[in-house]
Design a protein around this motif. Structure first.
Motif, PDB file in Angstrom:
ATOM      1  N   MET A 106       0.819  -1.202   0.000  1.00 42.15           N
ATOM      2  CA  MET A 106       0.000   0.000   0.000  1.00 42.15           C
ATOM      3  C   MET A 106       0.856   1.258   0.000  1.00 42.15           C
ATOM      4  N   ARG A 107       1.996   1.190   0.666  1.00 40.81           N
ATOM      5  CA  ARG A 107       2.888   2.343   0.704  1.00 40.81           C
ATOM      6  C   ARG A 107       3.353   2.702  -0.703  1.00 40.81           C
ATOM      7  N   GLU A 108       3.634   1.681  -1.526  1.00 36.82           N
ATOM      8  CA  GLU A 108       4.081   1.955  -2.884  1.00 36.82           C
ATOM      9  C   GLU A 108       2.948   2.522  -3.726  1.00 36.82           C
ATOM     10  N   LEU A 109       1.730   2.000  -3.549  1.00 39.51           N
ATOM     11  CA  LEU A 109       0.601   2.542  -4.291  1.00 39.51           C
ATOM     12  C   LEU A 109       0.401   4.016  -3.976  1.00 39.51           C
ATOM     13  N   VAL A 110       0.433   4.376  -2.703  1.00 34.58           N
ATOM     14  CA  VAL A 110       0.261   5.778  -2.311  1.00 34.58           C
ATOM     15  C   VAL A 110       1.376   6.634  -2.908  1.00 34.58           C
ATOM     16  N   ALA A 111       2.595   6.106  -2.923  1.00 35.47           N
ATOM     17  CA  ALA A 111       3.718   6.856  -3.490  1.00 35.47           C
ATOM     18  C   ALA A 111       3.529   7.073  -4.985  1.00 35.47           C
ATOM     19  N   ARG A 112       3.039   6.055  -5.695  1.00 32.36           N
ATOM     20  CA  ARG A 112       2.806   6.199  -7.138  1.00 32.36           C
ATOM     21  C   ARG A 112       1.713   7.229  -7.401  1.00 32.36           C
ATOM     22  N   VAL A 113       0.636   7.169  -6.622  1.00 32.46           N
ATOM     23  CA  VAL A 113      -0.456   8.135  -6.767  1.00 32.46           C
ATOM     24  C   VAL A 113       0.056   9.549  -6.537  1.00 32.46           C
ATOM     25  N   SER A 114       0.829   9.738  -5.475  1.00 33.42           N
ATOM     26  CA  SER A 114       1.359  11.061  -5.153  1.00 33.42           C
ATOM     27  C   SER A 114       2.267  11.570  -6.262  1.00 33.42           C
ATOM     28  N   ALA A 115       3.094  10.682  -6.823  1.00 38.34           N
ATOM     29  CA  ALA A 115       4.002  11.087  -7.893  1.00 38.34           C
ATOM     30  C   ALA A 115       3.232  11.504  -9.136  1.00 38.34           C
ATOM     31  N   LEU A 116       2.178  10.781  -9.478  1.00 35.07           N
ATOM     32  CA  LEU A 116       1.363  11.145 -10.633  1.00 35.07           C
ATOM     33  C   LEU A 116       0.708  12.505 -10.437  1.00 35.07           C
ATOM     34  N   LEU A 117       0.190  12.750  -9.253  1.00 35.77           N
ATOM     35  CA  LEU A 117      -0.465  14.031  -8.977  1.00 35.77           C
ATOM     36  C   LEU A 117       0.543  15.175  -9.025  1.00 35.77           C
ATOM     37  N   ARG A 118       1.744  14.943  -8.499  1.00 37.90           N
ATOM     38  CA  ARG A 118       2.777  15.980  -8.560  1.00 37.90           C
ATOM     39  C   ARG A 118       3.172  16.272  -9.997  1.00 37.90           C
ATOM     40  N   ARG A 119       3.240  15.237 -10.816  1.00 38.26           N
ATOM     41  CA  ARG A 119       3.628  15.431 -12.209  1.00 38.26           C
ATOM     42  C   ARG A 119       2.595  16.265 -12.957  1.00 38.26           C
ATOM     43  N   VAL A 120       1.331  16.023 -12.676  1.00 36.26           N
ATOM     44  CA  VAL A 120       0.275  16.817 -13.298  1.00 36.26           C
ATOM     45  C   VAL A 120       0.399  18.281 -12.893  1.00 36.26           C
ATOM     46  N   ASP A 121       0.672  18.515 -11.612  1.00 39.04           N
ATOM     47  CA  ASP A 121       0.845  19.890 -11.132  1.00 39.04           C
ATOM     48  C   ASP A 121       2.039  20.558 -11.804  1.00 39.04           C
ATOM     49  N   ARG A 122       3.156  19.822 -11.913  1.00 42.91           N
ATOM     50  CA  ARG A 122       4.351  20.402 -12.531  1.00 42.91           C
ATOM     51  C   ARG A 122       4.106  20.731 -13.993  1.00 42.91           C
ATOM     52  N   ALA A 123       3.386  19.843 -14.696  1.00 39.13           N
ATOM     53  CA  ALA A 123       3.101  20.091 -16.111  1.00 39.13           C
ATOM     54  C   ALA A 123       2.244  21.334 -16.283  1.00 39.13           C
ATOM     55  N   ALA A 124       1.255  21.517 -15.391  1.00 40.18           N
ATOM     56  CA  ALA A 124       0.391  22.700 -15.467  1.00 40.18           C
ATOM     57  C   ALA A 124       1.181  23.970 -15.170  1.00 40.18           C
TER      58      ALA A 124
END
Length: 230
Positions: A106-124
């Motif tokens: 579960m820790r890895e899933l949360v980390a992947r989710v967080s990384a995807l959300l950060r990437r979207v923010d950085r792209a915007a």
């Protein structure tokens, strides 16, 4: 950042555990249990991110991903029970951004989710703060403002992650970028646990822009093969 996440998972135990963990991290979780329900929930709730199982009743996660990406581009983390590269490449081809193989922590899933959300923010943020530009090399043309790519005047449809990966390589054409650097700059990961993710996305990118445009340096990373910019 807190986000609205659509979770499409038909296994009750896994679905409940994932939903509880994401909720504990401040996210709003919307649930669906089959393919048609996942598409309907996506259209109704407009989530910021989708966690999507591949094997679903009704129709599978690949079809769900294809349909929702046709409605609106959104980051998708796919869950697969098989560590099969062919399955992974199919998922990436229909618009998935990342994948996890069951069983996962579960820790890895949360980390992947967080990384995807950060990437979207950085792209915007990048799109808002930089001047759009168009660069071309030997038939490959990239419009960073419109996030569009052409190969020999034919437009190529890349997933958001494939586009960001191509732009990262194109920022230093000819230079070899390590998998670790690509993970940090494209995915926002600070460790090397996802090097296979890079390899899979590179294969998907090559299939769309041409295999000879991305050079592999074994044991190191990848480089965009280009002539003189035009």
């Amino acid at each position: 950042m807190a986000a609205r996440i659509l979770l499409v998972e038909d296994e009750p135990t896994i679905g409940a555990a994932v939903a509880d963990r994401l909720t504990a991290h401040g996210h709003e979780v919307v649930r669906a249990w089959d393919g048609p329900g996942g598409v309907a929930a996506f259209e109704e709730h407009r989530p910021d991110l989708v966690v999507l199982d591949v094997m679903l009743p009704g129709f599978d996660g690949h079809e769900v991903c294809r349909r929702i990406q046709a409605v609106r581009p959104v980051p998708v983390l796919m869950l697969t029970a098989r560590d099969d590269e062919a399955d992974v490449l199919v998922g990436l081809a229909v618009g998935a951004d990342d994948y996890l193989t069951k069983p996962f922590r579960m820790r890895e899933l949360v980390a992947r989710v967080s990384a995807l959300l950060r990437r979207v923010d950085r792209a915007a943020e990048l799109a808002a703060s930089t001047t759009p530009s168009v660069r071309s090399w030997d038939g490959l043309r990239i419009d960073t403002g419109a996030r569009r790519v052409w190969v020999d005047d034919a437009e190529v449809h890349l997933t958001p992650t494939e586009f960001d990966l191509l732009v990262c390589l194109a920022a230093a054409p000819g230079d070899v970028l390590s998998r670790e650097r690509l993970l940090a700059e494209v995915w926002g990961w600070n460790d090397a646990s996802g090097t296979r993710t890079v390899d899979s996305h590179i294969k998907g990118l090559r299939a769309k822009i041409g295999g000879d445009r991305v050079r592999t340096v074994h044991g190191v990373g990848y480089a965009l093969e280009v002539g003189a910019p035009r």
